[in-house]
Scaffold this motif. Sequence first.
Motif, PDB file in Angstrom:
ATOM      1  N   UNK A  37       0.830  -1.204   0.000  1.00 17.79           N
ATOM      2  CA  UNK A  37       0.000   0.000   0.000  1.00 17.79           C
ATOM      3  C   UNK A  37       0.869   1.261   0.000  1.00 17.79           C
ATOM      4  N   UNK A  38       2.036   1.205   0.660  1.00 20.21           N
ATOM      5  CA  UNK A  38       2.884   2.407   0.720  1.00 20.21           C
ATOM      6  C   UNK A  38       3.424   2.773  -0.665  1.00 20.21           C
ATOM      7  N   UNK A  39       3.758   1.766  -1.447  1.00 17.80           N
ATOM      8  CA  UNK A  39       4.261   2.056  -2.793  1.00 17.80           C
ATOM      9  C   UNK A  39       3.127   2.522  -3.706  1.00 17.80           C
ATOM     10  N   UNK A  40       1.942   1.969  -3.480  1.00 16.83           N
ATOM     11  CA  UNK A  40       0.789   2.399  -4.268  1.00 16.83           C
ATOM     12  C   UNK A  40       0.475   3.867  -3.951  1.00 16.83           C
ATOM     13  N   UNK A  41       0.522   4.207  -2.663  1.00 11.46           N
ATOM     14  CA  UNK A  41       0.212   5.582  -2.239  1.00 11.46           C
ATOM     15  C   UNK A  41       1.259   6.584  -2.673  1.00 11.46           C
ATOM     16  N   UNK A  42       2.510   6.199  -2.487  1.00 13.66           N
ATOM     17  CA  UNK A  42       3.559   7.207  -2.637  1.00 13.66           C
ATOM     18  C   UNK A  42       4.695   6.801  -3.550  1.00 13.66           C
ATOM     19  N   UNK A  43       4.414   5.894  -4.490  1.00 11.90           N
ATOM     20  CA  UNK A  43       5.478   5.406  -5.385  1.00 11.90           C
ATOM     21  C   UNK A  43       6.183   6.532  -6.136  1.00 11.90           C
ATOM     22  N   UNK A  44       5.403   7.559  -6.485  1.00 19.20           N
ATOM     23  CA  UNK A  44       5.991   8.667  -7.255  1.00 19.20           C
ATOM     24  C   UNK A  44       7.013   9.438  -6.423  1.00 19.20           C
ATOM     25  N   UNK A  45       6.945   9.297  -5.095  1.00 23.55           N
ATOM     26  CA  UNK A  45       7.884   9.993  -4.213  1.00 23.55           C
ATOM     27  C   UNK A  45       8.944   9.035  -3.664  1.00 23.55           C
ATOM     28  N   UNK A  46       8.524   7.799  -3.362  1.00 22.06           N
ATOM     29  CA  UNK A  46       9.415   6.849  -2.689  1.00 22.06           C
ATOM     30  C   UNK A  46      10.572   6.419  -3.604  1.00 22.06           C
ATOM     31  N   UNK A  47      10.252   6.116  -4.857  1.00 28.72           N
ATOM     32  CA  UNK A  47      11.306   5.608  -5.746  1.00 28.72           C
ATOM     33  C   UNK A  47      12.384   6.670  -6.013  1.00 28.72           C
ATOM     34  N   UNK A  48      12.005   7.928  -6.342  1.00 28.56           N
ATOM     35  CA  UNK A  48      13.042   8.952  -6.510  1.00 28.56           C
ATOM     36  C   UNK A  48      13.842   9.186  -5.218  1.00 28.56           C
ATOM     37  N   UNK A  49      13.155   9.106  -4.062  1.00 31.23           N
ATOM     38  CA  UNK A  49      13.858   9.294  -2.787  1.00 31.23           C
ATOM     39  C   UNK A  49      14.900   8.187  -2.594  1.00 31.23           C
ATOM     40  N   UNK A  50      14.547   6.967  -2.949  1.00 25.61           N
ATOM     41  CA  UNK A  50      15.485   5.841  -2.810  1.00 25.61           C
ATOM     42  C   UNK A  50      16.715   6.062  -3.688  1.00 25.61           C
ATOM     43  N   UNK A  51      16.489   6.573  -4.891  1.00 21.34           N
ATOM     44  CA  UNK A  51      17.633   6.830  -5.778  1.00 21.34           C
ATOM     45  C   UNK A  51      18.538   7.899  -5.173  1.00 21.34           C
ATOM     46  N   UNK A  52      17.911   8.875  -4.514  1.00 24.04           N
ATOM     47  CA  UNK A  52      18.663   9.982  -3.908  1.00 24.04           C
ATOM     48  C   UNK A  52      19.477   9.513  -2.694  1.00 24.04           C
TER      49      UNK A  52
END
Length: 406
Positions: A126-141
């Motif tokens: 659910x967290x990736x569904x909710x915030x995938x657009x933010x979580x994935x770029x943050x992980x790269x950072x």
Amino acid sequence: MKVAILGATGSIGGSALALAEAFPEYIEITALTCGRQVERLAGYVTKFRPGLVAVGGEAERDRLRGLLKDLGSPAPEILCGEAGQVAAAVESGAETVLSAIVGGAAMAPTFAAVGRGLRVALANKESLVMGGELVMPLARQTGAEIIPVDSEHSAIFQALGGQLNSQGLRRIILTASGGPFRGFTGKQLESVSREQALAHPRWSMGAKISCDSATMMNKGLEIIEAHHLFGLDYDRLDVLVHPQSIVHSIVEYLDGSQVAQLGPTDMRLPIAYAFSYPERWPLAEADRPGLAGLGPLDLAEVKFQGYTGHLTFERPDYETFPALNLARAAGRQGGMAPAVLTGANEAAVNMFLEGKIEFSAIVRIVEKVLEGSPVRPVEDIVGAIEAEREARRLAERFAGEMYKTS
Ligand code: NDP
Ligand code: MG
């Protein structure tokens, strides 16, 4: 490896702790968390001795303190609420955080672990569904490694050779068991019970995800999860029903070649891989406590509904299970739509589990909430959490209206 387990009292949490029991030379538990089941947590605390523990609220914290005192166990630091879950993720010295809280409540601690650049073994979809657009770029950072635990996404990750890069892929084929109502008609779905919805034919899981498998919303959420993890467009994400749940998913390359991962239907495997990656631990070899029932897979001996050695595949029934297309459409829409989808779904599933609404109302409510929610971009994590909570409130309101008039 120092590991924090968020959602330790759940189905995934229990499987992860079985691995901690089996491989004490690899896993040191630094934090454990739960919501309400403090009796179970007290047992785990006594056994694994984490330095930090977090529970749902103050009442649970006080109860846990009392229980540990009665057990004569040295008390760790005990925190509560969302801030406690976040602290357990990032303040216990863990290098790896298993995100296994169910639903949107996992968002804040998962985001915090990613922000800290830790390895996140991600079960909570659910967290990736909710915030995938933010979580994935943050992980790269931050350099956080997000390693999927969800069996399909772990399969894809493994089929890709342990990476999230989908270059050269034609499509990803997510396999789905079809749930307990595979083959049912829409009419039959109108009279199914809670017990039937929770009786998954292949997997033993928590109530919410079992119910999501019954509506097939689980596969819908997994389409969105795959989109974020592997960066593939929605028209390259397919679903194939495979009732035996042995082929956990498939990747197809541009030349038409398909590579799949197969394994026993047991979450200890993908959890272990998320911990051990890029190594592999000898789950199929070791005769240790915590590994009971695991062994090498013998395809000739796979038994399912009276057949032995059969693996079968069929197309999903999109008409009877509209959740699949609803989720795909919300994913395509992007912005807040997936957060609204998962928030409305979680509220509707909870109402169904509490006996307040019928099974067939779950997806109808989600659809209505999506229609009634404004299309907005996701700007920050607070906005995504607020959109999810608002969708839950709306779902409850719609359910109230539906059941008043009917
Ligand atoms: P369970 O319902 O079995 O466990 C959920 C866990 O979350 C429990 O430890 C529960 O604590 C905790 N929890 C719930 N609400 C809160 C809260 N507000 N704060 C802190 N902790 C909370 O779920 P599962 O283990 O089945 O699933 C967990 C996640 O993993 C889900 O997102 C699911 O989609 C995903 N997943 C699960 C799979 C499976 O096989 N089970 C497969 C793939 C993904 P308590 O019970 O003490 O209240
Ligand atoms: Mg799955």
